[in-house]
Write a protein that holds these residues in place. Structure first.
Motif, PDB file in Angstrom:
ATOM      1  N   THR A   1       0.843  -1.182   0.000  1.00 29.29           N
ATOM      2  CA  THR A   1       0.000   0.000   0.000  1.00 29.29           C
ATOM      3  C   THR A   1       0.886   1.242   0.000  1.00 29.29           C
ATOM      4  O   THR A   1       1.987   1.219  -0.555  1.00 29.29           O
ATOM      5  CB  THR A   1      -0.956  -0.055   1.214  1.00 29.29           C
ATOM      6  N   GLY A   2       0.451   2.311   0.601  1.00 24.54           N
ATOM      7  CA  GLY A   2       1.238   3.538   0.691  1.00 24.54           C
ATOM      8  C   GLY A   2       0.379   4.651   1.250  1.00 24.54           C
ATOM      9  O   GLY A   2      -0.857   4.563   1.272  1.00 24.54           O
ATOM     10  N   ALA A   3       1.015   5.719   1.722  1.00 27.32           N
ATOM     11  CA  ALA A   3       0.295   6.874   2.255  1.00 27.32           C
ATOM     12  C   ALA A   3       1.181   8.100   2.134  1.00 27.32           C
ATOM     13  O   ALA A   3       2.260   8.159   2.723  1.00 27.32           O
ATOM     14  CB  ALA A   3      -0.099   6.636   3.717  1.00 27.32           C
ATOM     15  N   ASN A   4       0.719   9.052   1.358  1.00 26.53           N
ATOM     16  CA  ASN A   4       1.449  10.306   1.160  1.00 26.53           C
ATOM     17  C   ASN A   4       0.487  11.319   0.535  1.00 26.53           C
ATOM     18  O   ASN A   4      -0.707  11.033   0.396  1.00 26.53           O
ATOM     19  CB  ASN A   4       2.696  10.087   0.287  1.00 26.53           C
ATOM     20  N   SER A   5       0.995  12.491   0.147  1.00 25.01           N
ATOM     21  CA  SER A   5       0.108  13.532  -0.373  1.00 25.01           C
ATOM     22  C   SER A   5      -0.509  13.151  -1.712  1.00 25.01           C
ATOM     23  O   SER A   5      -1.550  13.688  -2.089  1.00 25.01           O
ATOM     24  CB  SER A   5       0.868  14.857  -0.504  1.00 25.01           C
ATOM     25  N   ASP A   6       0.094  12.245  -2.446  1.00 15.33           N
ATOM     26  CA  ASP A   6      -0.490  11.782  -3.713  1.00 15.33           C
ATOM     27  C   ASP A   6      -1.578  10.734  -3.476  1.00 15.33           C
ATOM     28  O   ASP A   6      -2.644  10.767  -4.088  1.00 15.33           O
ATOM     29  CB  ASP A   6       0.595  11.188  -4.621  1.00 15.33           C
ATOM     30  N   LEU A   7      -1.312   9.793  -2.589  1.00 22.94           N
ATOM     31  CA  LEU A   7      -2.226   8.669  -2.365  1.00 22.94           C
ATOM     32  C   LEU A   7      -3.271   8.954  -1.296  1.00 22.94           C
ATOM     33  O   LEU A   7      -4.310   8.289  -1.255  1.00 22.94           O
ATOM     34  CB  LEU A   7      -1.422   7.428  -1.951  1.00 22.94           C
ATOM     35  N   GLY A   8      -3.012   9.918  -0.402  1.00 20.27           N
ATOM     36  CA  GLY A   8      -3.865  10.073   0.754  1.00 20.27           C
ATOM     37  C   GLY A   8      -3.563   9.004   1.790  1.00 20.27           C
ATOM     38  O   GLY A   8      -2.593   8.247   1.668  1.00 20.27           O
ATOM     39  N   PHE A   9      -4.411   8.913   2.803  1.00 19.11           N
ATOM     40  CA  PHE A   9      -4.183   7.949   3.876  1.00 19.11           C
ATOM     41  C   PHE A   9      -5.186   6.791   3.851  1.00 19.11           C
ATOM     42  O   PHE A   9      -5.073   5.837   4.621  1.00 19.11           O
ATOM     43  CB  PHE A   9      -4.264   8.652   5.236  1.00 19.11           C
ATOM     44  N   GLY A  10      -6.169   6.858   2.950  1.00 23.05           N
ATOM     45  CA  GLY A  10      -7.250   5.890   2.962  1.00 23.05           C
ATOM     46  C   GLY A  10      -6.825   4.455   2.757  1.00 23.05           C
ATOM     47  O   GLY A  10      -7.261   3.552   3.484  1.00 23.05           O
ATOM     48  N   HIS A  11      -5.964   4.202   1.767  1.00 16.11           N
ATOM     49  CA  HIS A  11      -5.513   2.834   1.496  1.00 16.11           C
ATOM     50  C   HIS A  11      -4.766   2.268   2.706  1.00 16.11           C
ATOM     51  O   HIS A  11      -5.007   1.140   3.137  1.00 16.11           O
ATOM     52  CB  HIS A  11      -4.596   2.803   0.264  1.00 16.11           C
TER      53      HIS A  11
ATOM     54  N   LEU B   1      -3.185   2.014  -5.838  1.00 20.56           N
ATOM     55  CA  LEU B   1      -3.481   2.410  -7.210  1.00 20.56           C
ATOM     56  C   LEU B   1      -2.190   2.552  -8.003  1.00 20.56           C
ATOM     57  O   LEU B   1      -1.176   3.020  -7.478  1.00 20.56           O
ATOM     58  CB  LEU B   1      -4.236   3.738  -7.231  1.00 20.56           C
ATOM     59  N   PHE B   2      -2.244   2.164  -9.272  1.00 23.28           N
ATOM     60  CA  PHE B   2      -1.119   2.437 -10.167  1.00 23.28           C
ATOM     61  C   PHE B   2      -1.088   3.914 -10.512  1.00 23.28           C
ATOM     62  O   PHE B   2      -0.018   4.521 -10.627  1.00 23.28           O
ATOM     63  CB  PHE B   2      -1.254   1.585 -11.430  1.00 23.28           C
ATOM     64  N   ASP B   3      -2.279   4.515 -10.645  1.00 20.94           N
ATOM     65  CA  ASP B   3      -2.411   5.935 -10.965  1.00 20.94           C
ATOM     66  C   ASP B   3      -3.322   6.567  -9.905  1.00 20.94           C
ATOM     67  O   ASP B   3      -4.512   6.249  -9.846  1.00 20.94           O
ATOM     68  CB  ASP B   3      -3.019   6.114 -12.350  1.00 20.94           C
ATOM     69  N   PRO B   4      -2.810   7.463  -9.041  1.00 22.44           N
ATOM     70  CA  PRO B   4      -3.624   8.038  -7.974  1.00 22.44           C
ATOM     71  C   PRO B   4      -4.838   8.819  -8.461  1.00 22.44           C
ATOM     72  O   PRO B   4      -5.752   9.089  -7.687  1.00 22.44           O
ATOM     73  CB  PRO B   4      -2.644   8.972  -7.243  1.00 22.44           C
ATOM     74  N   ASP B   5      -4.852   9.206  -9.747  1.00 23.00           N
ATOM     75  CA  ASP B   5      -5.984   9.947 -10.295  1.00 23.00           C
ATOM     76  C   ASP B   5      -7.001   9.042 -10.979  1.00 23.00           C
ATOM     77  O   ASP B   5      -7.969   9.525 -11.560  1.00 23.00           O
ATOM     78  CB  ASP B   5      -5.497  11.004 -11.292  1.00 23.00           C
TER      79      ASP B   5
ATOM     80  N   SER C   1     -26.540  21.349  14.566  1.00 28.18           N
ATOM     81  CA  SER C   1     -25.959  22.558  13.975  1.00 28.18           C
ATOM     82  C   SER C   1     -24.471  22.412  13.663  1.00 28.18           C
ATOM     83  O   SER C   1     -23.808  23.394  13.341  1.00 28.18           O
ATOM     84  CB  SER C   1     -26.162  23.746  14.920  1.00 28.18           C
ATOM     85  N   GLN C   2     -23.964  21.184  13.740  1.00 22.17           N
ATOM     86  CA  GLN C   2     -22.532  20.953  13.554  1.00 22.17           C
ATOM     87  C   GLN C   2     -22.254  20.247  12.233  1.00 22.17           C
ATOM     88  O   GLN C   2     -22.889  19.247  11.908  1.00 22.17           O
ATOM     89  CB  GLN C   2     -22.005  20.095  14.698  1.00 22.17           C
ATOM     90  N   ALA C   3     -21.307  20.760  11.472  1.00 22.91           N
ATOM     91  CA  ALA C   3     -20.863  20.125  10.231  1.00 22.91           C
ATOM     92  C   ALA C   3     -19.419  19.675  10.393  1.00 22.91           C
ATOM     93  O   ALA C   3     -18.563  20.467  10.808  1.00 22.91           O
ATOM     94  CB  ALA C   3     -20.977  21.081   9.053  1.00 22.91           C
ATOM     95  N   LEU C   4     -19.162  18.415  10.069  1.00 21.37           N
ATOM     96  CA  LEU C   4     -17.795  17.902  10.077  1.00 21.37           C
ATOM     97  C   LEU C   4     -17.282  17.881   8.640  1.00 21.37           C
ATOM     98  O   LEU C   4     -17.908  17.285   7.758  1.00 21.37           O
ATOM     99  CB  LEU C   4     -17.756  16.488  10.662  1.00 21.37           C
ATOM    100  N   VAL C   5     -16.147  18.520   8.398  1.00 15.66           N
ATOM    101  CA  VAL C   5     -15.543  18.585   7.072  1.00 15.66           C
ATOM    102  C   VAL C   5     -14.309  17.699   7.051  1.00 15.66           C
ATOM    103  O   VAL C   5     -13.400  17.875   7.860  1.00 15.66           O
ATOM    104  CB  VAL C   5     -15.158  20.040   6.695  1.00 15.66           C
ATOM    105  N   ALA C   6     -14.290  16.736   6.135  1.00 12.55           N
ATOM    106  CA  ALA C   6     -13.162  15.802   6.032  1.00 12.55           C
ATOM    107  C   ALA C   6     -12.872  15.562   4.555  1.00 12.55           C
ATOM    108  O   ALA C   6     -13.557  14.774   3.900  1.00 12.55           O
ATOM    109  CB  ALA C   6     -13.491  14.492   6.737  1.00 12.55           C
ATOM    110  N   LEU C   7     -11.856  16.243   4.044  1.00 12.89           N
ATOM    111  CA  LEU C   7     -11.573  16.188   2.609  1.00 12.89           C
ATOM    112  C   LEU C   7     -10.355  15.347   2.259  1.00 12.89           C
ATOM    113  O   LEU C   7      -9.914  15.348   1.110  1.00 12.89           O
ATOM    114  CB  LEU C   7     -11.400  17.605   2.055  1.00 12.89           C
ATOM    115  N   GLY C   8      -9.798  14.633   3.229  1.00 14.98           N
ATOM    116  CA  GLY C   8      -8.700  13.721   2.913  1.00 14.98           C
ATOM    117  C   GLY C   8      -7.370  14.425   2.765  1.00 14.98           C
ATOM    118  O   GLY C   8      -7.203  15.599   3.108  1.00 14.98           O
ATOM    119  N   GLY C   9      -6.412  13.662   2.206  1.00 17.93           N
ATOM    120  CA  GLY C   9      -5.026  14.129   2.171  1.00 17.93           C
ATOM    121  C   GLY C   9      -4.611  14.758   0.870  1.00 17.93           C
ATOM    122  O   GLY C   9      -3.514  14.532   0.392  1.00 17.93           O
ATOM    123  N   HIS C  10      -5.477  15.556   0.272  1.00 20.14           N
ATOM    124  CA  HIS C  10      -5.130  16.229  -0.983  1.00 20.14           C
ATOM    125  C   HIS C  10      -3.964  17.178  -0.773  1.00 20.14           C
ATOM    126  O   HIS C  10      -3.718  17.659   0.339  1.00 20.14           O
ATOM    127  CB  HIS C  10      -6.336  16.990  -1.531  1.00 20.14           C
TER     128      HIS C  10
END
Length: 327
Positions: free
Chosen positions: A9-19, A77-81, A158-167
């Motif tokens: 697997t992997g985790a960085n600014s390209d892949l994010g942390f999800g995998h 992923l072979f291609d993060p996009d 009245s609370q919103a949680l914003v979670a947009l990942g590791g973009h």
């Protein structure tokens, strides 16, 4: 020294942390069955630190350090996009070493791999006739154990949680916060910062004068945070499925085209509101999507909890343990 189960697997600014996050949860489940585990690939320093904090007895290294495991789980992923891209080369490398290989697929297409490779997919609307080596459906959605214990949490309307990942970069976050600024029913904006985010959150986030901002990083229990949120605004990915499993009302946005496309599929099933792209010129459209999420909160919560039962990673872990024991 080789481990029983190697997660490629992997985790960085390209892949994010999800995998890496789902591999980390799977590793803990496999360890409970007596198997030694490791995560191997390209990890940022921030991601490595988070992994080691959560699982100090889980090996972390490069792919070359994976050795000859009994089971290899390729979740990369072979291609993060491109969510339909699969690291077939890694599958072949570990298969050639004699490992039983499982491939976790993030998109909607089946990879061209040998029939002895177990393919696991979780995206909705899969209609192809499935071969014996394929496990597919929302029952494999990547949700870690623990949904049951947070099911009774009181939600803050009245609370919103914003979670947009590791973009890489904060432009999407600025757009979403600007969209929230005009939503009068939201008075608290909670921000979940990804473990792979290298930079501090900008201080110039535009939120409404009637709103307060709370930032969270290195949260030990994301499910509890999701369970108390009035609504969740998330990128399409693991956290979205976690929010659905706890009965969250979710507005899904995307930084990448595949996230936007997959969000549309989920919205068609009535499980979320499709907020579309986080482009700077879509602030008003995202505000409208947030308002629709608030309007349909009870319906969305009911549908979400009924569609995603929260046992996906436990089911996948069962396949891993079976492969390790019987090949």
């Amino acid at each position: 020294m080789s481990v029983d189960v190697a997660f490629i697997t992997g985790a960085n600014s390209d892949l994010g942390f999800g995998h890496a996050s789902r591999c980390l949860h799977l590793a803990r489940l496999a360890q409970g069955a007596g198997l030694s585990c490791g995560l191997f690939g390209a990890f940022s320093a921030e991601a490595s630190g988070r992994i080691k904090a959560y699982g100090p007895d889980i090996t972390v290294g490069t792919e070359d350090e994976a050795g000859q495991p009994r089971v290899s789980v390729v979740d990369r992923l072979f291609d993060p996009d491109d969510a339909d891209s699969v690291d077939v080369a890694a599958i072949e490398r570990f298969r050639s070493r004699g490992a039983k290989v499982l491939a976790i697929v993030s998109g909607t297409s089946l990879p061209d791999v040998p029939g002895d490779v177990i393919v696991i997919g979780y995206q909705p609307a899969k209609s192809d006739a499935l071969a014996d080596n394929v496990r597919w459906g929302l029952e494999y959605a990547p949700v870690p154990p623990g949904v049951g214990r947070v099911g009774g949490c009181k939600r803050e309307a009245s609370q919103a949680l914003v979670a947009l990942g590791g973009h890489d970069g904060f432009a999407p976050l600025l757009t979403v916060c600007a969209a929230l600024a005009s939503v009068s029913r939201i008075t608290t904006v909670e921000l979940l910062v990804s473990p792979v985010a290298r930079d501090a959150v900008p201080h110039d986030l535009r939120i409404g004068k009637h709103q307060s901002l709370v930032k969270h990083r290195d949260v030990p229990d994301v499910l509890a945070l999701l369970a108390r949120a009035g609504i969740v605004i998330a990128s399409y990915g693991n956290l979205m499925f976690e929010a659905l499993a706890v009965g969250g009302s979710v507005c899904v946005v995307g930084q990448k085209q595949f996230q936007i496309d997959l969000a549309g599929r989920m919205a068609t099933l009535g499980l979320c509101i499709d907020g579309g792209a986080t482009a700077a010129d879509r602030t008003s459209a995202i505000s409208d999507a947030i308002e629709r999420t608030l309007d349909r909160r009870e319906e969305l919560s009911r549908r979400a909890a009924g569609a995603v039962d929260g046992a996906g990673l436990e089911r996948i872990a069962g396949l891993i343990v079976e492969a390790a024991r019987h090949g």
